[in-house]
Design a protein around this motif. Structure first.
Motif, mmCIF file in Angstrom:
data_model
loop_
_atom_site.group_PDB
_atom_site.id
_atom_site.type_symbol
_atom_site.label_atom_id
_atom_site.label_comp_id
_atom_site.label_asym_id
_atom_site.label_seq_id
_atom_site.Cartn_x
_atom_site.Cartn_y
_atom_site.Cartn_z
ATOM 1 N N ASN A 288 16.082 7.733 8.314
ATOM 2 C CA ASN A 288 16.529 6.703 9.270
ATOM 3 C C ASN A 288 15.342 6.136 10.047
ATOM 4 O OD1 ASN A 288 19.002 7.430 8.339
ATOM 5 N ND2 ASN A 288 19.887 7.947 10.326
ATOM 6 N N GLN A 289 14.481 7.020 10.496
ATOM 7 C CA GLN A 289 13.303 6.561 11.260
ATOM 8 C C GLN A 289 12.418 5.668 10.397
ATOM 9 O OE1 GLN A 289 11.044 9.430 13.757
ATOM 10 N NE2 GLN A 289 12.588 10.909 13.132
ATOM 11 N N MET A 290 12.279 6.041 9.153
ATOM 12 C CA MET A 290 11.413 5.261 8.262
ATOM 13 C C MET A 290 11.990 3.870 8.039
ATOM 14 S SD MET A 290 10.073 7.934 5.423
ATOM 15 C CE MET A 290 9.038 9.334 5.859
ATOM 16 N N ILE A 291 13.285 3.817 7.850
ATOM 17 C CA ILE A 291 13.901 2.502 7.642
ATOM 18 C C ILE A 291 13.727 1.656 8.898
ATOM 19 C CG2 ILE A 291 16.049 1.263 7.175
ATOM 20 C CD1 ILE A 291 17.001 3.713 5.584
ATOM 21 N N GLU A 292 13.976 2.264 10.036
ATOM 22 C CA GLU A 292 13.849 1.515 11.304
ATOM 23 C C GLU A 292 12.413 1.087 11.571
ATOM 24 O OE1 GLU A 292 15.734 4.230 13.951
ATOM 25 O OE2 GLU A 292 17.713 3.674 13.170
ATOM 26 N N ALA A 293 11.451 1.878 11.099
ATOM 27 C CA ALA A 293 10.039 1.528 11.321
ATOM 28 C C ALA A 293 9.604 0.376 10.430
ATOM 29 C CB ALA A 293 9.153 2.740 11.057
ATOM 30 N N GLY A 294 10.395 0.082 9.394
ATOM 31 C CA GLY A 294 10.043 -1.029 8.518
ATOM 32 C C GLY A 294 9.371 -0.612 7.213
ATOM 33 N N VAL B 213 0.847 -1.190 0.000
ATOM 34 C CA VAL B 213 0.000 0.000 0.000
ATOM 35 C C VAL B 213 0.885 1.243 0.000
ATOM 36 C CG1 VAL B 213 -2.001 -1.048 1.141
ATOM 37 C CG2 VAL B 213 -0.201 -0.045 2.529
ATOM 38 N N VAL B 214 0.429 2.279 -0.701
ATOM 39 C CA VAL B 214 1.137 3.562 -0.693
ATOM 40 C C VAL B 214 0.338 4.479 0.223
ATOM 41 C CG1 VAL B 214 2.072 5.430 -2.087
ATOM 42 C CG2 VAL B 214 1.760 3.157 -3.104
ATOM 43 N N LEU B 215 0.952 4.899 1.307
ATOM 44 C CA LEU B 215 0.198 5.614 2.331
ATOM 45 C C LEU B 215 -0.191 7.017 1.880
ATOM 46 C CD1 LEU B 215 2.009 4.697 5.687
ATOM 47 C CD2 LEU B 215 0.105 3.547 4.521
ATOM 48 N N ALA B 216 -1.279 7.494 2.469
ATOM 49 C CA ALA B 216 -1.657 8.900 2.325
ATOM 50 C C ALA B 216 -0.533 9.756 2.895
ATOM 51 C CB ALA B 216 -2.956 9.156 3.082
ATOM 52 N N ARG B 217 -0.391 10.959 2.336
ATOM 53 C CA ARG B 217 0.700 11.831 2.768
ATOM 54 C C ARG B 217 0.359 12.636 4.027
ATOM 55 N NH1 ARG B 217 2.506 13.195 -3.396
ATOM 56 N NH2 ARG B 217 0.509 12.153 -3.753
ATOM 57 N N GLU B 218 -0.810 12.336 4.607
ATOM 58 C CA GLU B 218 -1.245 13.089 5.776
ATOM 59 C C GLU B 218 -0.823 12.450 7.106
ATOM 60 O OE1 GLU B 218 -3.014 12.696 3.069
ATOM 61 O OE2 GLU B 218 -3.574 14.715 2.453
ATOM 62 N N LEU B 219 -0.039 11.385 7.028
ATOM 63 C CA LEU B 219 0.304 10.667 8.259
ATOM 64 C C LEU B 219 1.588 11.187 8.880
ATOM 65 C CD1 LEU B 219 -0.506 6.973 7.336
ATOM 66 C CD2 LEU B 219 -1.824 8.525 8.729
ATOM 67 N N SER B 220 1.584 11.270 10.208
ATOM 68 C CA SER B 220 2.804 11.632 10.919
ATOM 69 C C SER B 220 3.719 10.415 10.980
ATOM 70 C CB SER B 220 2.457 12.081 12.340
ATOM 71 O OG SER B 220 1.961 10.964 13.069
ATOM 72 N N MET B 221 4.984 10.649 11.330
ATOM 73 C CA MET B 221 5.934 9.549 11.458
ATOM 74 C C MET B 221 5.460 8.565 12.517
ATOM 75 S SD MET B 221 8.702 8.409 10.126
ATOM 76 C CE MET B 221 8.609 6.669 10.469
ATOM 77 N N ALA B 222 4.920 9.073 13.607
ATOM 78 C CA ALA B 222 4.425 8.195 14.677
ATOM 79 C C ALA B 222 3.297 7.303 14.158
ATOM 80 C CB ALA B 222 3.952 9.036 15.864
ATOM 81 N N ASN B 223 2.410 7.880 13.369
ATOM 82 C CA ASN B 223 1.308 7.113 12.793
ATOM 83 C C ASN B 223 1.814 6.049 11.824
ATOM 84 O OD1 ASN B 223 -1.278 7.859 13.768
ATOM 85 N ND2 ASN B 223 -1.101 9.822 12.744
ATOM 86 N N ILE B 224 2.790 6.437 11.020
ATOM 87 C CA ILE B 224 3.359 5.501 10.053
ATOM 88 C C ILE B 224 3.959 4.300 10.787
ATOM 89 C CG2 ILE B 224 5.204 5.158 8.350
ATOM 90 C CD1 ILE B 224 4.795 8.134 7.544
ATOM 91 N N LYS B 225 4.668 4.597 11.828
ATOM 92 C CA LYS B 225 5.328 3.527 12.596
ATOM 93 C C LYS B 225 4.284 2.573 13.184
ATOM 94 C CE LYS B 225 8.776 3.267 16.219
ATOM 95 N NZ LYS B 225 9.550 3.956 17.224
ATOM 96 N N GLN B 226 3.246 3.130 13.767
ATOM 97 C CA GLN B 226 2.217 2.281 14.376
ATOM 98 C C GLN B 226 1.503 1.466 13.307
ATOM 99 O OE1 GLN B 226 -0.379 3.739 17.598
ATOM 100 N NE2 GLN B 226 -2.100 2.976 16.400
ATOM 101 N N LEU B 227 1.191 2.111 12.203
ATOM 102 C CA LEU B 227 0.488 1.410 11.122
ATOM 103 C C LEU B 227 1.297 0.225 10.635
ATOM 104 C CD1 LEU B 227 -1.386 3.079 8.191
ATOM 105 C CD2 LEU B 227 0.206 1.241 7.755
ATOM 106 N N ILE B 228 2.582 0.423 10.441
ATOM 107 C CA ILE B 228 3.422 -0.668 9.941
ATOM 108 C C ILE B 228 3.471 -1.820 10.941
ATOM 109 C CG2 ILE B 228 5.802 -1.320 9.350
ATOM 110 C CD1 ILE B 228 6.120 1.479 8.134
ATOM 111 N N SER B 229 3.543 -1.465 12.209
ATOM 112 C CA SER B 229 3.648 -2.511 13.235
ATOM 113 C C SER B 229 2.391 -3.376 13.290
ATOM 114 C CB SER B 229 3.911 -1.876 14.611
ATOM 115 O OG SER B 229 2.747 -1.227 15.075
#
Lengths: 396, 295
Positions: A229-235, A138-154
């Protein structure tokens, strides 16, 4: 852990090659149909075949965008098209239409299904919906914060692709018809006129609000250099650069910059983010911000009437050949420059190097003072070893 | 077979008013989860309103059409658990809502309001297989819209200001910050945006969930219901009441009632045109720039 993919846009075959040579692990392209960038040159089937061959030789992947919101007539030939691109060696398609997903699963089952940002994917529950459909990514909406992205991936099983650089819509993607209304140009079939970037006055009933300044709703471009870096670490599986309409030079500059940041992460090296921003400014033509990555959008993400002096450099030429013995490079002109200019040369494996242009000739060895004709072939001495596809630029 | 009429719970109706309203499904918008500019009711109020609507013999429908972000999803689903039994229908835009309710086998009418996605019969048929009623895309011309409508299994947003932009950004408040001015933009209040070179005034509203921009005209596609094929194929017709006055709403509902009873509607439709409503996109053909059909 699988390495993150750097995904670059390619509006035509030349840009595809540049993107891959400058470090993209994958490219996304538009065919002659179904693409949201109708004004890009877009790829014929022969181009797609050649592009896939080039990509394979360089261990890269090709995805084809089919992310328009189709009308009835757009479904003519879609089955044949899907079969053709699968046969060319395309890895996956980026889609917005449920019907196209269903057809692809039947007629071109080898194609990966990637769900477009047009579908406003902003939570893990909707990712589950697409997982059931058989999507791979999935290609995420651009409205997500880094914290949201991390949680979503997990909480998700699908691969997640995130935009890291380029133009931003102010609307939730896929939900805007301002362009349709103002100009008749269909925003969701590749014709967006960017009406949000025009000038508006605001009124409270009949009374005008504000000063002489117009409101421009347009967004600054996204630049996520500080978040890689955060994005890579979040998966995050894929880091996506926006811009199939962007120039060859833009793609080379931006891809190269993010390639260095990603490689530095995996090599456990530090990278100077400020320097990266300076480098990106050499190709960027719009001010940038972190977008929503830091949280709710603020004034810092809006253009209003901000002016910028970007890009700071102008693309002037591309190396076609180089003779190490004579140090003579064959260069194709891409913009005006003169003898005496200080040029900067860079490439996928070449650090930025400046030199003063002392002389040049045309391809028939006639001396020239200026290079004024687009695509003119020139010869010039360059005091370092350069390679085909290295690029020249100068300060604006 | 007649179509059902959907309307927003746009004011504090009395029980009697609801009973007499010429509508079948009444949408109660939950504050913070709906794009409706008038969404102001909290969870308990929404539940009470739903009870009243049901008692009055109508179908309470939950308006839950915001795009839900990851940080909101758990709370959103808890809210649904809390209130969904009170409702006979739901209007949503985020497929997470459908996924969740379907997984819990919620027996409800699913109305999918994506605003733009349902632009073909094929897409419509896809959702038919999932027992979802999609709302036809707003920006289609009459020919396209009629084709999809006659395909059946659709809802038509036939009257009201159409939303043409939905942003998560608080564009008005940020503009206020930019001006550094004493002017205070109010939430849920209609302002107008006028493009530099055009005379049209597009309503713009900032709500709790973002900023919406609408067409500068009240869209009126009620004339399509004079076509028997369309009328007999459509499942729902929606009147979107954001910014409309009572007279217009009542006139629209009256037209729909008459259409359903096979009575003439042309006089009342003409009256609506005279009041300034417009066929809008019905008479336009959106086009691609190059490389596609209609270029």
């Amino acid at each position: 852990m699988r390495r993150v993919e750097l995904l670059a846009p390619a509006g035509d075959l030349e840009k595809l090659k540049i993107a891959i040579l400058y470090g993209a692990d994958a490219v996304y392209i538009g065919g002659s149909k179904f693409s949201l960038r109708a004004r890009a040159n877009n790829f014929s089937i022969e181009d797609i075949r050649e592009g896939c061959k080039f990509a394979k030789e360089h261990h890269a992947k090709v995805y084809v965008t089919m992310n328009v919101i189709p009308h009835d007539e757009d479904f003519d030939d879609v089955d044949d098209y899907l079969k053709d691109i699968e046969e060319c060696g395309v890895t996956g398609i980026i889609v917005s239409s449920m019907e196209i997903i269903d057809r692809a699963k039947i007629v071109a089952p080898k194609l990966e299904i990637h769900i477009s940002t047009q579908m406003s994917i902003a939570n893990s529950k909707v990712v589950e919906f697409y997982e059931e459909l058989g999507a791979k990514r999935v290609v995420l909406a651009r409205e997500l914060s880094m914290a949201n992205i991390k949680q979503l991936i997990s909480r998700s099983n699908l691969e997640v692709e995130v935009f890291i650089h380029g133009g931003m819509c102010i609307s939730m993607s896929g939900r805007c018809t301002m362009s349709n209304h103002f100009t008749g140009r269909d925003a969701n079939r590749g014709g967006c006129a960017h009406s949000c970037r025009w000038n508006y006055d605001l009124f409270d009933n009949t009374e005008k609000i504000g000063t002489e300044k117009y409101v421009n709703f347009g967004s600054k471009d996204l630049c996520a250099v500080s978040y890689i870096n955060q994005m890579i670490e979040a998966g995050v599986a894929s880091l996506k650069i926006e811009g199939r309409m962007k120039s060859l030079y833009y793609i080379a500059t931006v891809v190269r910059c993010y390639r260095e940041i990603i490689d530095a992460y995996y090599n456990q090296q530090s990278i100077d983010i400020d320097e990266a921003k300076v480098e990106l400014a050499k190709a960027e033509n719009r001010l940038t911000s972190f977008g929503f990555l830091a949280g709710e959008m603020t004034l810092a993400g809006q253009l209003y009437d901000c002016r910028s002096e970007m890009p700071t450099k102008e693309f002037v030429g591309i190396v076609k050949e180089y003779d190490e013995k004579t140090q003579i490079a064959i260069v194709e002109q891409r913009n005006y420059f003169e003898v005496g200019d200080v040029l900067e040369i860079f490439g996928p494996n070449l650090k930025n190097t400046q030199f003063k242009l002392l002389s040049m000739t045309d391809e028939n060895d006639n001396e020239l003072d200026v290079a004024r004709h687009p695509l003119q072939i020139l010869k010039m001495q360059i005091p370092i070893i350069v390679h085909p596809f290295d690029m020249l630029r100068k300060s604006k | 077979m007649s179509f059902k009429v959907i309307i927003d719970y746009y004011k504090n109706f009395s029980f009697e008013q609801i009973s007499l309203l010429d509508a079948d499904y009444i949408v109660v918008h939950l504050k913070g989860y709906s794009c409706f500019a008038g969404a102001k009711y909290d969870i308990e109020t929404v539940k009470n309103i739903a009870d009243m609507i049901r008692l009055a013999g109508k179908k309470p429908t939950l308006g839950f059409d915001a795009i839900i972000e990851e940080y909101q999803i758990d709370e959103s689903l808890r809210i649904l658990d809390n209130i969904i039994e009170k409702f006979d229908g739901i209007i949503y835009s985020d497929l997470a809502i459908y996924k969740y309710l379907k997984d819990r086998n919620q027996n409800i009418v699913y109305i999918y309001d994506s605003k733009t996605y349902i632009a073909s019969k094929y897409e419509n048929n896809y959702w038919r297989k999932k027992n979802i009623i999609p709302i036809i895309a707003n920006e289609l011309n009459e020919s396209e819209l009629s084709d999809i409508a006659q395909n059946g299994n659709v809802a038509l947003e036939a009257f009201g200001y159409h939303r043409i932009m939905y942003s998560k950004r608080k564009l008005l408040n940020m503009y206020q910050d930019y001006l550094n001015d004493s002017y205070q933009f109010a939430t849920n209040k209609m302002y107008y945006a006028k493009e530099e070179l055009r005379n049209e005034m597009c309503p713009i509203v900032e709500t709790e969930i973002g900023t919406m921009i609408y067409t500068p005209y009240i869209y009126n596609a009620l004339e399509l219901l004079d076509n028997e094929c369309i009328k007999s194929s459509i499942d729902f017709v929606k009147v979107s009441t954001d910014f409309l006055d009572e007279e217009m709403i009542m006139l629209a509902l009256n037209i729909l009632k008459n259409a359903n009873h096979g009575k003439s509607i042309s006089y009342d439709i003409q009256k609506l045109y005279e009041l300034g409503t417009s066929r809008g996109f019905l008479d336009r053909q959106s086009f691609l720039v190059k490389g596609g059909k209609n270029a």
